[in-house]
Design an enzyme around this catalytic site. Structure first.
Site, PDB file in Angstrom:
ATOM      1  CE  LYS A 203      38.489   6.126  10.741  1.00 33.27           C
ATOM      2  NZ  LYS A 203      37.240   5.554  11.489  1.00 33.27           N
ATOM      3  CB  SER A 279      38.951   2.615  13.545  1.00 35.62           C
ATOM      4  OG  SER A 279      37.618   3.436  12.994  1.00 35.62           O
ATOM      5  CB  SER A 303      35.658   4.317  14.708  1.00 35.18           C
ATOM      6  OG  SER A 303      35.671   2.927  15.002  1.00 35.18           O
TER       7      SER A 303
END
Ligand code: GLN
Length: 728
Positions: A203, A279, A303
């Protein structure tokens, strides 16, 4: 759901070339992720670039499905005319700008994609914003005038566009060089490399080279060479090869990955018309589509688990502090956790075992040790997960004597009226055992508190129209206030879209019965009465922690410099740069956070939210000390929504209602797919074009009991492979 890590390691140890293994991931990236990397999309020029990228992809996808060029031109014309005709727009360009604002940062061509996706369902109210809905409806009406076979091809084209999991893919030569070096470490030096053969997607919120947090303000930021997130360093140390940095919601603020400043935002590999969740959406999408064996993400309110669920992967949020947060750009420091996303429980366990390792300088100040780790000298991955679980006898034995709690609050619609609620509770209890009905009365009181906390907060947003803030900031806040007021009084509107698929209810009791009959576990309904406070408490705590964490990004020390200097004071200059380079989400949330931190709001907002958080944690402590070993609950109550389905971000926050309690309590939770199904939530126009999606359950465990959590999770994975597929 196949375990891959041990298999890959065996292949390399048995003489296979690591670069061949890595090349397989790189090939998949080339074929799946799109020819062009996403571009920053904030200023008019950037928007135009994003628009044309979207358009190139949309037309390529239509062409590849055999759609005639003349129809593609016609669709482009419909799009142009729609932009011109948007209320109040003087020309096509200003129309595009307005659409961008209406759809919370989505370029106009992507909105056409949304309209096309919605050709396939009968959703009338789409976005929660009346103007945006009207626009989509007009666009759809125009597209519906095309011949039916063209419409079908359009829907299919939108669902099969590239995934765009990555913001940055690493150059093939660099990746292969690293593979060769790692292979040498294994073969020449005999290093202990449990992750040999693993390709890893990270990420883009973890410091490692260029790191953007999916924000324009960090679009040019490059982390210093010696500033590498410990989680990334650990996985590389154990042999994983990084292939790229994945897209996410800007600064991890969102549940769909649509708030990224980098467009195209990542798409769900199961159906590219849908979001991958957020996310950590790019990370889950990369794993699901085979572009990486594994990924890491961060979980502040869900997330990791939410995108894992939407993409049909396994996602783990460990005990708070078990994995170092060093180098993870902070959202809310008291909640943020680092964890893996993988295609199997076993892989997730091995990855977590490697993640908990100390960084090059030992434990850092963000890390805690479990009691077992403090006394054991064995490899953490072996502590967390015993390999012999793959053996069926051991699998059955592993749950013997355990009591699993099913929290009733996770099985009620958020907005059921009291009568339905009582009826449903009664029905569920008949199925599963005892339930404390006095809990119902308490629920009414809690609703009141929920209303008060959010209400007080939005009162301020209302008043903030009198503060000296510019229109660009005030307008969305004001809109959000209006949506939220309706959401409090008439919860049916935006929350309707959160209705879970009916079959979830049939399947979940089946899973429970199977656990009881095959594994002899004891099942108990339990109550976690403060669950409904989780979102309001998160709403406050995450905003004020974010406000102080994001304070460092002023466009001067870090962040993208404005084109011309404003020659004003520091504050004026920083404000102007933040205004230009931050998206709607961070701007709104910083304002909310700063408001919460004012002395006058200490009692009404901060103290209440902290107290709510304490009560939530106490709920878990009480059930775990009353003989419940693990909890089993849904991860989220929907399958992956379409793009554009949630431009109302307050309603979107409700998606976290089942994931955020474990974050508040700091306890571990794993999301495991248990059911593959077609979306039953909306009647489809072309049902044969529907693509199978996943629903997941989560196992929640007491602090540092990740091992126990993995044991139940692997049994659920087994159920999934036996019975969890009704889609084909
Ligand atoms: N949906 C949460 C939010 O918008 C997700 C935060 C997270 O877990 N990173 O704040």
């Amino acid at each position: 759901m196949a375990a891959m890590i041990r298999r890959l390691a065996k292949r390399v140890r048995g003489g296979g070339r690591l670069r061949d293994v890595v090349l397989e991931s790189l090939k998949t990236i080339e074929n799946t992720d799109g020819d062009e990397a996403p571009v920053v999309c904030r200023t008019s020029e950037e928007m135009a670039e994003a628009d044309s990228l979207e358009w190139r992809e949309l037309s390529a996808s239509m062409l590849s499905l055999g759609l005639e060029k003349s129809y593609i031109d016609q669709i482009q014309l419909i799009e142009k005319r729609s932009c011109e005709s948007i209320a109040g727009a003087a020309d096509e360009d200003s129309g595009r700008r307005r659409i961008f604002d209406l759809f919370a940062g989505t370029p106009a061509t992507a909105v056409t994609g949304i309209a096309i996706a919605h050709l396939n369902d009968r959703l009338e109210d789409i976005t929660g914003s009346a103007e945006a809905d009207t626009y989509l409806r007009v666009l759809r009406a125009e597209l519906r005038k095309l011949p039916e076979d063209v419409q079908r091809a359009l829907v299919a084209a939108v669902s099969s566009r590239p995934v765009h999991a990555f913001i940055r893919r690493f150059a093939v030569d660099d990746v292969l060089r690293e593979a060769d070096e790692t292979e040498q470490r294994l073969k020449r030096h005999g290093d202990h490399l449990p992750l040999i053969g693993v390709t890893l997607a990270v990420k883009d919120l973890f410091a490692f080279g260029a790191t953007t947090a999916a924000s324009r303000i960090l679009a040019d930021y490059v982390a210093p060479e010696d500033y590498v997130a410990t989680a990334v360093a650990n996985l590389r140390r154990f042999g994983a090869i990084l292939v790229g940095k994945t897209n996410l919601d800007e600064f991890a603020l969102g549940s769909s990955s649509e708030s990224s400043a980098f467009w195209p935002a990542p798409r769900n590999p199961l159906d590219a018309a849908r979001v991958p969740g957020g996310s950590s959406g790019g990370s889950a999408a990369a794993v699901r589509s085979g572009m990486a064996t594994a990924a890491i993400g961060s979980d502040t309110a869900g997330s990791i688990r939410l995108p894992a669920s939407y993409c049909g992967c396994v996602g783990v949020k460990p005990t708070y502090g078990l994995v170092s947060r060093f180098g993870l750009f902070a959202l809310a420091s008291s909640l943020d956790c680092v964890g893996p996303i993988a295609m199997s429980v076993e892989d997730a366990a091995i990855l977590l075992g490697c993640l908990v390792g100390e960084g090059p300088d030992g434990l850092d100040q963000t890390q805690r040790r479990s009691p077992a780790q403090r006394t054991s000298s064995s490899c953490p991955s072996e502590d967390l997960y015993a390999g012999e679980l793959r053996d069926q006898v051991a699998l059955a034995e592993s749950l013997r004597g355990l009591t699993i709690g099913v929290p009733i609050e996770y099985f009620l619609d958020f907005d059921l009226d009291e009568r339905d609620e009582a009826a449903e509770l009664e029905e569920r209890s008949r199925q599963l055992g005892d339930i404390d009905f006095s809990e119902l009365a308490a629920r009414r009181d809690r609703r009141h508190l929920t209303g008060t906390v959010i209400g007080a907060f939005f009162d301020w947003l209302h008043q903030s129209a009198h503060l000296r803030l510019d229109d660009e900031t005030i307008e969305p806040l004001w809109q959000q206030f209006q949506v939220t007021s309706t959401f409090e009084q008439d919860s049916a509107a935006p929350l309707d879209k959160l209705r879970r698929c009916a079959s979830y209810w049939d399947r979940f009791p089946q899973l429970l019965r199977w656990l009881r009959t095959e594994f002899g576990v004891e099942l108990r309904l339990v109550s976690l009465p403060h669950t409904s406070l989780s979102i309001p408490a998160y709403f406050i705590i995450s905003r004020y922690e974010l406000a102080s964490n994001l304070h460092r990004y002023d466009g001067l020390k870090y962040g993208r410099a404005a084109k011309e200097s404003l020659h004003g004071s520091y504050h004026f200059e920083a404000a102007a740069r933040r205004m230009a380079s931050l998206g709607t989400q961070p701007k709104q949330r910083i304002l909310m956070g700063i408001h919460a931190l004012q002395q006058a709001n200490h009692e009404t907002l901060v103290m209440r939210a902290q107290r709510a958080r304490y009560l939530i944690r106490e709920d878990f402590t009480r059930v775990f000390s009353a003989g419940i070993d693990l909890l089993l609950a849904p991860t989220v109550n929907t399958v992956a929504p379409y793009f554009g389905g949630f431009s109302d971000t307050v309603a979107q926050q409700q998606m976290d209602q089942f994931s955020v309690p474990a974050d508040h309590a700091g306890i571990p939770a794993i999301s495991v797919p248990f059911y593959r199904t077609l979306d039953e939530s909306t009647p489809l126009v072309f049902p044969d074009l529907a693509r199978p999606l996943y629903q997941s359950v989560q196992v929640i465990a007491p602090e540092f009991e990740e091992g126990r959590m993995f044991r139940l999770a692997s049994v659920i994975e087994r159920w999934h492979s036996l019975y969890g597929d009704t889609a084909s």
